[in-house]
Design a protein around this motif. Sequence first.
Motif, PDB file in Angstrom:
ATOM      1  N   HIS A  75      15.119 -28.252  99.260  1.00  8.60           N
ATOM      2  CA  HIS A  75      14.362 -29.410  98.767  1.00  8.60           C
ATOM      3  C   HIS A  75      12.879 -29.087  98.655  1.00  8.60           C
ATOM      4  O   HIS A  75      12.225 -29.406  97.647  1.00  8.60           O
TER       5      HIS A  75
ATOM      6  N   ALA B 238      12.274 -26.686  95.692  1.00  9.65           N
ATOM      7  CA  ALA B 238      12.405 -27.363  94.402  1.00  9.65           C
ATOM      8  C   ALA B 238      11.221 -28.288  94.154  1.00  9.65           C
ATOM      9  O   ALA B 238      10.704 -28.382  93.030  1.00  9.65           O
ATOM     10  N   SER B 239      10.774 -28.957  95.196  1.00 11.19           N
ATOM     11  CA  SER B 239       9.625 -29.850  95.048  1.00 11.19           C
ATOM     12  C   SER B 239       8.356 -29.065  94.723  1.00 11.19           C
ATOM     13  O   SER B 239       7.551 -29.481  93.883  1.00 11.19           O
TER      14      SER B 239
ATOM     15  N   GLN C 252       9.889 -29.907  90.703  1.00 10.73           N
ATOM     16  CA  GLN C 252      11.021 -30.833  90.607  1.00 10.73           C
ATOM     17  C   GLN C 252      10.812 -31.938  91.641  1.00 10.73           C
ATOM     18  O   GLN C 252      11.261 -31.851  92.772  1.00 10.73           O
TER      19      GLN C 252
ATOM     20  N   LYS D  82      15.131 -35.337  91.837  1.00  9.81           N
ATOM     21  CA  LYS D  82      15.539 -34.008  91.376  1.00  9.81           C
ATOM     22  C   LYS D  82      15.424 -32.977  92.490  1.00  9.81           C
ATOM     23  O   LYS D  82      16.253 -32.065  92.594  1.00  9.81           O
ATOM     24  N   ALA D  83      14.412 -33.104  93.326  1.00 10.73           N
ATOM     25  CA  ALA D  83      14.263 -32.155  94.428  1.00 10.73           C
ATOM     26  C   ALA D  83      15.413 -32.278  95.421  1.00 10.73           C
ATOM     27  O   ALA D  83      15.836 -31.282  96.028  1.00 10.73           O
TER      28      ALA D  83
ATOM     29  N   TYR E 131      18.882 -30.506  94.090  1.00 14.31           N
ATOM     30  CA  TYR E 131      19.047 -29.052  94.121  1.00 14.31           C
ATOM     31  C   TYR E 131      19.845 -28.574  95.335  1.00 14.31           C
ATOM     32  O   TYR E 131      20.759 -27.745  95.192  1.00 14.31           O
TER      33      TYR E 131
ATOM     34  N   ARG F  15       9.425 -20.889  89.094  1.00  8.18           N
ATOM     35  CA  ARG F  15       9.611 -22.179  88.424  1.00  8.18           C
ATOM     36  C   ARG F  15      10.722 -22.090  87.370  1.00  8.18           C
ATOM     37  O   ARG F  15      11.517 -23.018  87.201  1.00  8.18           O
TER      38      ARG F  15
ATOM     39  N   VAL G 181      14.124 -22.002  89.188  1.00  7.20           N
ATOM     40  CA  VAL G 181      14.492 -23.325  89.702  1.00  7.20           C
ATOM     41  C   VAL G 181      14.895 -24.248  88.554  1.00  7.20           C
ATOM     42  O   VAL G 181      15.881 -24.998  88.644  1.00  7.20           O
TER      43      VAL G 181
ATOM     44  N   TRP H  74      18.400 -23.357  87.266  1.00  3.96           N
ATOM     45  CA  TRP H  74      19.525 -23.382  88.203  1.00  3.96           C
ATOM     46  C   TRP H  74      20.617 -24.395  87.837  1.00  3.96           C
ATOM     47  O   TRP H  74      21.805 -24.080  87.983  1.00  3.96           O
TER      48      TRP H  74
END
Length: 208
Positions: A27, A30-31, A35, A39-40, A43, A99, A102, A105
């Motif tokens: 998380h 991703a953040s 994201q 969205k975070a 993942y 980026r 991610v 993905w």
Amino acid sequence: MRAHLARVDAVLVQAVIAAALSFAHLHDLASAAGQDGWKAWAYPVSVDLLLVAAWKRLRSGSSKAAGWCWFVIALAASLGANVATAGLLDLADVPDWLRILVAGWPAVAFLGGTLLAHTAPAAEAASAPAELAEVVSVSTEPENAGPPADPEPEPKRPAPHVPAALVNHARKLADDHRARTGSPIDPETLRARLGVPAPLADAIASRL
């Protein structure tokens, strides 16, 4: 029994701790990669679901190559997030290549999950033609097959034509044979004396 439960409880606790930490690291990564919001949080779920799908394929005993491939990919994503958030990566300034990884993905996870879930195992694919052939062979058999029909008798051959002169000559031979041996001449001896085929000799003998 209690020792077994203790071991199971310890494993469950370890699994919960590992899942929670890995979930948080994914998380955070991703953040940091842009994201934000829900969205975070999606993942970590995506990575864990791909791990579960790959593990199920490995446990099924078929197509292990695909299972190992996607298991390693999902494990690398989870392990990479754990290492990246350990202070080795500046989360305030994430590089562009990370980026891109991610952001790409979800497509990779969707492809892997689809292949793992909808690719038929080799054993089932091989058994399908055999089952189909068995069904076809059963369906083509006659339902009410009666006993086999008796073979038709062979037509009788017509008796050969016997000339009268040959019959008269055969009678002379038969009389001579009876005079010498005291018994009637048999068809085999008659055939040898006349030099004719067996069917013709039988026909002549029947007229004596």
